[in-house]
Design a protein around this motif. Structure first.
Motif, mmCIF file in Angstrom:
data_model
loop_
_atom_site.group_PDB
_atom_site.id
_atom_site.type_symbol
_atom_site.label_atom_id
_atom_site.label_comp_id
_atom_site.label_asym_id
_atom_site.label_seq_id
_atom_site.Cartn_x
_atom_site.Cartn_y
_atom_site.Cartn_z
ATOM 1 N N PRO A 157 6.438 7.765 -12.061
ATOM 2 C CA PRO A 157 6.353 7.246 -10.696
ATOM 3 C C PRO A 157 6.793 5.791 -10.631
ATOM 4 O O PRO A 157 6.361 4.973 -11.443
ATOM 5 N N VAL A 158 7.681 5.480 -9.698
ATOM 6 C CA VAL A 158 8.114 4.087 -9.512
ATOM 7 C C VAL A 158 8.008 3.732 -8.035
ATOM 8 O O VAL A 158 8.229 4.577 -7.167
ATOM 9 N N LEU A 159 7.659 2.472 -7.788
ATOM 10 C CA LEU A 159 7.557 2.023 -6.393
ATOM 11 C C LEU A 159 8.931 2.086 -5.729
ATOM 12 O O LEU A 159 9.923 1.646 -6.309
ATOM 13 N N ALA A 160 8.965 2.629 -4.526
ATOM 14 C CA ALA A 160 10.224 2.730 -3.787
ATOM 15 C C ALA A 160 9.934 2.508 -2.306
ATOM 16 O O ALA A 160 8.775 2.408 -1.905
ATOM 17 N N GLY A 161 11.000 2.424 -1.513
ATOM 18 C CA GLY A 161 10.839 2.254 -0.070
ATOM 19 C C GLY A 161 11.467 0.964 0.412
ATOM 20 O O GLY A 161 11.760 0.071 -0.388
ATOM 21 N N PHE A 162 11.700 0.880 1.726
ATOM 22 C CA PHE A 162 12.429 -0.307 2.202
ATOM 23 C C PHE A 162 11.598 -1.582 2.176
ATOM 24 O O PHE A 162 12.159 -2.675 2.091
ATOM 25 N N PHE B 32 6.254 3.841 -1.247
ATOM 26 C CA PHE B 32 5.705 5.076 -1.809
ATOM 27 C C PHE B 32 6.097 5.110 -3.278
ATOM 28 O O PHE B 32 6.810 4.224 -3.748
ATOM 29 N N TYR B 33 5.612 6.114 -3.979
ATOM 30 C CA TYR B 33 6.036 6.297 -5.359
ATOM 31 C C TYR B 33 7.103 7.385 -5.403
ATOM 32 O O TYR B 33 6.884 8.499 -4.946
ATOM 33 N N ALA B 34 8.264 7.039 -5.930
ATOM 34 C CA ALA B 34 9.308 8.037 -6.177
ATOM 35 C C ALA B 34 9.245 8.373 -7.664
ATOM 36 O O ALA B 34 8.648 7.642 -8.450
ATOM 37 N N SER C 150 0.860 -1.188 0.000
ATOM 38 C CA SER C 150 0.000 0.000 0.000
ATOM 39 C C SER C 150 0.899 1.242 0.000
ATOM 40 O O SER C 150 1.324 1.709 1.049
ATOM 41 N N PRO C 151 1.227 1.726 -1.212
ATOM 42 C CA PRO C 151 2.316 2.714 -1.331
ATOM 43 C C PRO C 151 1.920 4.156 -1.000
ATOM 44 O O PRO C 151 2.112 5.070 -1.791
ATOM 45 N N ASP C 152 1.382 4.325 0.202
ATOM 46 C CA ASP C 152 1.030 5.665 0.682
ATOM 47 C C ASP C 152 1.789 5.933 1.973
ATOM 48 O O ASP C 152 1.316 6.634 2.850
#
Ligand code: ARG
Length: 292
Positions: free
Chosen positions: A77-82, A68-70, A60-62
């Protein structure tokens, strides 16, 4: 005659006993196997996933810096985050193709409960209420909970207790433990549940909401991008830490993920994912560009 009746009774009893114990053909329920002693190779050899050859992950990229989306160099927009980095790492270690399915947070819980995905990586707290729907992995990140407001609303509150007021609109994400925290700490306030954390932020920054319950790391990250956001205080919660949710049918996957997470924690891989995510989240968060 007496003898005959006694014999008949005895025969009936034997028959009844046999009938009761007559399940001997049924499979004896086998003791649950303890996969935690298996090696990764042993687990991989037996591993099955929802789709052969794939690791299907709900997120849930919020929720920067978790997911999140970078914006990439082409402004896409690309999915990012740990959580996203961890998903890729787990898939690679398992030799599986990664498929990440973005959805609203409460959807990640129901999809996992319906066994439609293998895992969810969505900054899950190990909330005991979810245990009937999923297994929890080892904790891969430690964080806390906060009550947040904006610079404009900050002087309405002296402490958390002061937020429990029917005059205030307080936000929390649908299906999250923050919704429970709102219910517990501000039951008299007008609590509004929203599908996305970024929608809560947008409403708060637009002056439509007085405060909200939020994961501390998330609040700190969005505050870097939206300096009007203010963390008012910490909120006590007893199930700290983040876990992956794992399909309840898949004890082998759970054991494999625990091995992978523990190794990533020990050799610094996880710390590097967190550092990268923090850097990527300190600007240009697509879902965090709150205008619609
Ligand atoms: N840790 C909280 C929970 O498990 C919130 C997680 C929200 N995650 C997200 N990706 N929006 O309920």
């Amino acid at each position: 005659m007496k003898k005959f009746t006694a014999l008949l009774l005895a025969m009936l009893m034997v028959f009844a006993l046999c009938a009761c114990g007559g399940n001997s053909d049924d499979p004896v329920p086998s003791e649950a196997v303890d996969y935690s002693t298996w090696t990764l190779d042993e687990l991989k050899a037996e591993l099955k996933t929802v789709t052969d050859g794939k690791l299907t992950v709900a997120t849930s990229p919020d929720f920067a810096p978790y997911e999140f989306y970078a914006i990439d160099e082409n402004e896409n927009p690309v999915l990012a985050g740990f959580d996203i980095a961890l998903a890729g790492y787990i898939a690679e270690k398992l030799g599986l193709e990664l498929e990440i399915i973005p959805m609203d947070f409460d959807g990640t819980i129901s999809e996992l409960g319906a066994k439609k995905v293998d895992i969810a990586l969505a900054g899950y707290s190990p909330d005991p209420d979810r245990e009937s729907l999923m297994n929890f992995s080892a904790i891969y990140y430690s964080g806390g909970q906060s009550f947040v407001c904006t610079k404009a609303t900050a002087d309405k509150f002296t402490d958390l207790a002061s937020a429990n007021n029917p005059d205030y609109i307080i936000g929390a994400q649908t299906g999250s433990i923050q919704a429970d925290l709102a219910e517990e700490n501000t039951p008299d306030a007008d609590v509004i549940l929203m599908a996305k954390v970024t929608d809560i932020l947008a409403d708060m920054l637009a002056g439509k909401m007085d405060g909200a319950f939020m994961e501390t790391a998330v609040a700190e990250t969005y505050a870097l991008n939206y300096p009007d956001l203010q963390i008012l205080c910490e909120v006590p919660y007893d199930q700290e830490g983040s876990v992956a949710g794992v399909n309840k049918d898949n004890a082998i996957l759970l054991a494999a993920i625990n091995l992978i997470i523990n190794e990533a924690l020990e050799d610094g891989t996880m710390a590097a994912f967190v550092a990268d995510a923090n850097e990527a989240a300190s600007g240009n968060i697509y879902e965090g560009l709150l205008e619609d």
